[in-house]
Design a protein around this motif. Sequence first.
Motif, PDB file in Angstrom:
ATOM      1  N   VAL A   3     -17.294  76.837  15.257  1.00  0.00           N
ATOM      2  CA  VAL A   3     -16.227  77.185  16.197  1.00  0.00           C
ATOM      3  C   VAL A   3     -16.175  76.212  17.371  1.00  0.00           C
ATOM      4  CG1 VAL A   3     -16.074  79.625  15.603  1.00  0.00           C
ATOM      5  CG2 VAL A   3     -17.640  78.902  17.391  1.00  0.00           C
ATOM      6  N   GLU A   4     -17.283  75.578  17.693  1.00  0.00           N
ATOM      7  CA  GLU A   4     -17.278  74.593  18.777  1.00  0.00           C
ATOM      8  C   GLU A   4     -16.394  73.399  18.421  1.00  0.00           C
ATOM      9  OE1 GLU A   4     -18.252  74.998  21.847  1.00  0.00           O
ATOM     10  OE2 GLU A   4     -18.878  77.005  21.228  1.00  0.00           O
ATOM     11  N   PHE A   5     -16.351  73.029  17.143  1.00  0.00           N
ATOM     12  CA  PHE A   5     -15.471  71.941  16.700  1.00  0.00           C
ATOM     13  C   PHE A   5     -14.008  72.338  16.894  1.00  0.00           C
ATOM     14  CE2 PHE A   5     -13.102  69.540  13.509  1.00  0.00           C
ATOM     15  CZ  PHE A   5     -13.482  68.250  13.848  1.00  0.00           C
ATOM     16  N   VAL A   6     -13.684  73.591  16.589  1.00  0.00           N
ATOM     17  CA  VAL A   6     -12.317  74.083  16.777  1.00  0.00           C
ATOM     18  C   VAL A   6     -11.976  74.086  18.268  1.00  0.00           C
ATOM     19  CG1 VAL A   6     -10.725  76.008  16.424  1.00  0.00           C
ATOM     20  CG2 VAL A   6     -12.451  75.481  14.678  1.00  0.00           C
ATOM     21  N   ARG A   7     -12.888  74.574  19.094  1.00  0.00           N
ATOM     22  CA  ARG A   7     -12.660  74.574  20.546  1.00  0.00           C
ATOM     23  C   ARG A   7     -12.431  73.157  21.068  1.00  0.00           C
ATOM     24  NH1 ARG A   7     -16.918  78.607  20.906  1.00  0.00           N
ATOM     25  NH2 ARG A   7     -15.901  80.583  21.317  1.00  0.00           N
ATOM     26  N   ARG A  13      -6.936  67.022  24.697  1.00  0.00           N
ATOM     27  CA  ARG A  13      -5.534  66.591  24.577  1.00  0.00           C
ATOM     28  C   ARG A  13      -4.870  67.193  23.335  1.00  0.00           C
ATOM     29  NH1 ARG A  13      -2.905  60.753  23.999  1.00  0.00           N
ATOM     30  NH2 ARG A  13      -0.895  61.283  24.848  1.00  0.00           N
ATOM     31  N   PHE A  14      -4.517  68.437  23.414  1.00  0.00           N
ATOM     32  CA  PHE A  14      -3.984  69.184  22.273  1.00  0.00           C
ATOM     33  C   PHE A  14      -2.815  68.476  21.599  1.00  0.00           C
ATOM     34  CE2 PHE A  14      -1.007  72.079  20.320  1.00  0.00           C
ATOM     35  CZ  PHE A  14      -1.832  72.764  19.453  1.00  0.00           C
ATOM     36  N   THR A  15      -2.883  68.410  20.282  1.00  0.00           N
ATOM     37  CA  THR A  15      -1.758  68.001  19.438  1.00  0.00           C
ATOM     38  C   THR A  15      -1.660  69.023  18.318  1.00  0.00           C
ATOM     39  OG1 THR A  15      -3.174  66.566  18.104  1.00  0.00           O
ATOM     40  CG2 THR A  15      -1.968  65.525  19.923  1.00  0.00           C
ATOM     41  N   PRO A  16      -0.441  69.328  17.833  1.00  0.00           N
ATOM     42  CA  PRO A  16      -0.269  70.315  16.774  1.00  0.00           C
ATOM     43  C   PRO A  16      -1.085  69.966  15.526  1.00  0.00           C
ATOM     44  CG  PRO A  16       1.838  69.772  17.742  1.00  0.00           C
ATOM     45  CD  PRO A  16       0.841  68.782  18.295  1.00  0.00           C
ATOM     46  N   PHE A  17      -1.632  71.013  14.892  1.00  0.00           N
ATOM     47  CA  PHE A  17      -2.446  70.807  13.696  1.00  0.00           C
ATOM     48  C   PHE A  17      -2.327  72.003  12.769  1.00  0.00           C
ATOM     49  CE2 PHE A  17      -5.166  72.874  16.789  1.00  0.00           C
ATOM     50  CZ  PHE A  17      -5.903  73.795  16.059  1.00  0.00           C
ATOM     51  N   ALA A  18      -2.862  71.858  11.570  1.00  0.00           N
ATOM     52  CA  ALA A  18      -2.898  72.945  10.593  1.00  0.00           C
ATOM     53  C   ALA A  18      -4.346  73.294  10.310  1.00  0.00           C
ATOM     54  CB  ALA A  18      -2.206  72.526   9.306  1.00  0.00           C
ATOM     55  N   VAL A  19      -4.607  74.586  10.173  1.00  0.00           N
ATOM     56  CA  VAL A  19      -5.928  75.072   9.786  1.00  0.00           C
ATOM     57  C   VAL A  19      -5.885  75.284   8.282  1.00  0.00           C
ATOM     58  CG1 VAL A  19      -7.601  76.935  10.046  1.00  0.00           C
ATOM     59  CG2 VAL A  19      -6.239  76.220  12.016  1.00  0.00           C
ATOM     60  N   ARG A  20      -6.726  74.579   7.552  1.00  0.00           N
ATOM     61  CA  ARG A  20      -6.793  74.729   6.093  1.00  0.00           C
ATOM     62  C   ARG A  20      -8.034  75.530   5.728  1.00  0.00           C
ATOM     63  NH1 ARG A  20      -2.962  71.991   3.399  1.00  0.00           N
ATOM     64  NH2 ARG A  20      -1.974  70.311   4.560  1.00  0.00           N
ATOM     65  N   LEU A  32      -0.970  75.884  21.771  1.00  0.00           N
ATOM     66  CA  LEU A  32      -2.193  76.628  22.087  1.00  0.00           C
ATOM     67  C   LEU A  32      -2.010  78.145  22.027  1.00  0.00           C
ATOM     68  CD1 LEU A  32      -3.620  74.552  25.069  1.00  0.00           C
ATOM     69  CD2 LEU A  32      -4.655  74.868  22.821  1.00  0.00           C
ATOM     70  N   ASP A  33      -0.781  78.619  22.224  1.00  0.00           N
ATOM     71  CA  ASP A  33      -0.524  80.062  22.200  1.00  0.00           C
ATOM     72  C   ASP A  33      -0.664  80.665  20.802  1.00  0.00           C
ATOM     73  OD1 ASP A  33      -0.009  79.962  24.896  1.00  0.00           O
ATOM     74  OD2 ASP A  33       2.172  79.972  24.682  1.00  0.00           O
ATOM     75  N   PHE A  34      -0.822  79.847  19.768  1.00  0.00           N
ATOM     76  CA  PHE A  34      -0.874  80.335  18.394  1.00  0.00           C
ATOM     77  C   PHE A  34      -2.295  80.479  17.858  1.00  0.00           C
ATOM     78  CE2 PHE A  34       3.405  79.102  18.894  1.00  0.00           C
ATOM     79  CZ  PHE A  34       4.148  79.809  17.964  1.00  0.00           C
ATOM     80  N   ILE A  35      -3.317  80.277  18.694  1.00  0.00           N
ATOM     81  CA  ILE A  35      -4.693  80.345  18.210  1.00  0.00           C
ATOM     82  C   ILE A  35      -5.618  80.878  19.298  1.00  0.00           C
ATOM     83  CG2 ILE A  35      -5.180  77.950  18.855  1.00  0.00           C
ATOM     84  CD1 ILE A  35      -6.917  77.792  16.256  1.00  0.00           C
ATOM     85  N   ALA A  36      -6.615  81.638  18.875  1.00  0.00           N
ATOM     86  CA  ALA A  36      -7.677  82.116  19.758  1.00  0.00           C
ATOM     87  C   ALA A  36      -8.997  81.915  19.031  1.00  0.00           C
ATOM     88  CB  ALA A  36      -7.480  83.587  20.099  1.00  0.00           C
ATOM     89  N   VAL A  37     -10.007  81.489  19.780  1.00  0.00           N
ATOM     90  CA  VAL A  37     -11.310  81.217  19.179  1.00  0.00           C
ATOM     91  C   VAL A  37     -12.359  82.079  19.873  1.00  0.00           C
ATOM     92  CG1 VAL A  37     -13.028  79.450  18.684  1.00  0.00           C
ATOM     93  CG2 VAL A  37     -10.615  78.839  18.707  1.00  0.00           C
ATOM     94  N   GLY A  38     -13.035  82.896  19.067  1.00  0.00           N
ATOM     95  CA  GLY A  38     -14.115  83.730  19.580  1.00  0.00           C
ATOM     96  C   GLY A  38     -15.451  83.214  19.102  1.00  0.00           C
ATOM     97  N   ASP A  64      -3.870  67.094  11.344  1.00  0.00           N
ATOM     98  CA  ASP A  64      -2.731  66.813  12.211  1.00  0.00           C
ATOM     99  C   ASP A  64      -1.431  67.150  11.488  1.00  0.00           C
ATOM    100  OD1 ASP A  64      -4.247  65.827  14.331  1.00  0.00           O
ATOM    101  OD2 ASP A  64      -4.273  63.816  13.479  1.00  0.00           O
ATOM    102  N   LEU A  65      -0.493  67.717  12.239  1.00  0.00           N
ATOM    103  CA  LEU A  65       0.836  67.974  11.691  1.00  0.00           C
ATOM    104  C   LEU A  65       1.723  66.774  11.974  1.00  0.00           C
ATOM    105  CD1 LEU A  65       1.547  71.666  12.734  1.00  0.00           C
ATOM    106  CD2 LEU A  65       1.064  70.795  10.458  1.00  0.00           C
ATOM    107  N   PRO A  66       2.587  66.418  11.024  1.00  0.00           N
ATOM    108  CA  PRO A  66       3.564  65.357  11.300  1.00  0.00           C
ATOM    109  C   PRO A  66       4.439  65.766  12.486  1.00  0.00           C
ATOM    110  CG  PRO A  66       3.584  65.972   8.977  1.00  0.00           C
ATOM    111  CD  PRO A  66       2.719  66.965   9.686  1.00  0.00           C
ATOM    112  N   ALA A  67       4.904  64.812  13.247  1.00  0.00           N
ATOM    113  CA  ALA A  67       5.691  65.100  14.454  1.00  0.00           C
ATOM    114  C   ALA A  67       6.888  65.997  14.158  1.00  0.00           C
ATOM    115  CB  ALA A  67       6.136  63.809  15.102  1.00  0.00           C
ATOM    116  N   ALA A  68       7.603  65.760  13.070  1.00  0.00           N
ATOM    117  CA  ALA A  68       8.789  66.546  12.721  1.00  0.00           C
ATOM    118  C   ALA A  68       8.407  67.997  12.405  1.00  0.00           C
ATOM    119  CB  ALA A  68       9.517  65.937  11.548  1.00  0.00           C
TER     120      ALA A  68
END
Length: 72
Positions: A3-7, A13-20, A32-38, A64-68
């Motif tokens: 979880v430290e890697f996710v944090r 410098r947040f950039t949009p990404f996908a969790v696989r 950032l509003d779409f994820i919470a890490v406990g 990483d998510l493509p910009a579009a």
Amino acid sequence: MNVEFVRKRLHDRFTPFAVRLSDGRKFDVPHLDFIAVGKHAVVVIDADGYPVNIDPLHIVSLDDLPAAAAQN
């Protein structure tokens, strides 16, 4: 995944990404509003607006998510 890697991904410098996940599912995190890490769980808001509880052990990668795609 630790979880430290996710944090770190969220705070460096947040950039949009996908969790696989290990079962093949993918959840986009456009902001950032779409994820919470406990301590023992990660919660992602899915495309329908519902929370999904994820055991960090099942996170295979943070891609990483493509910009579009990130703007949709």
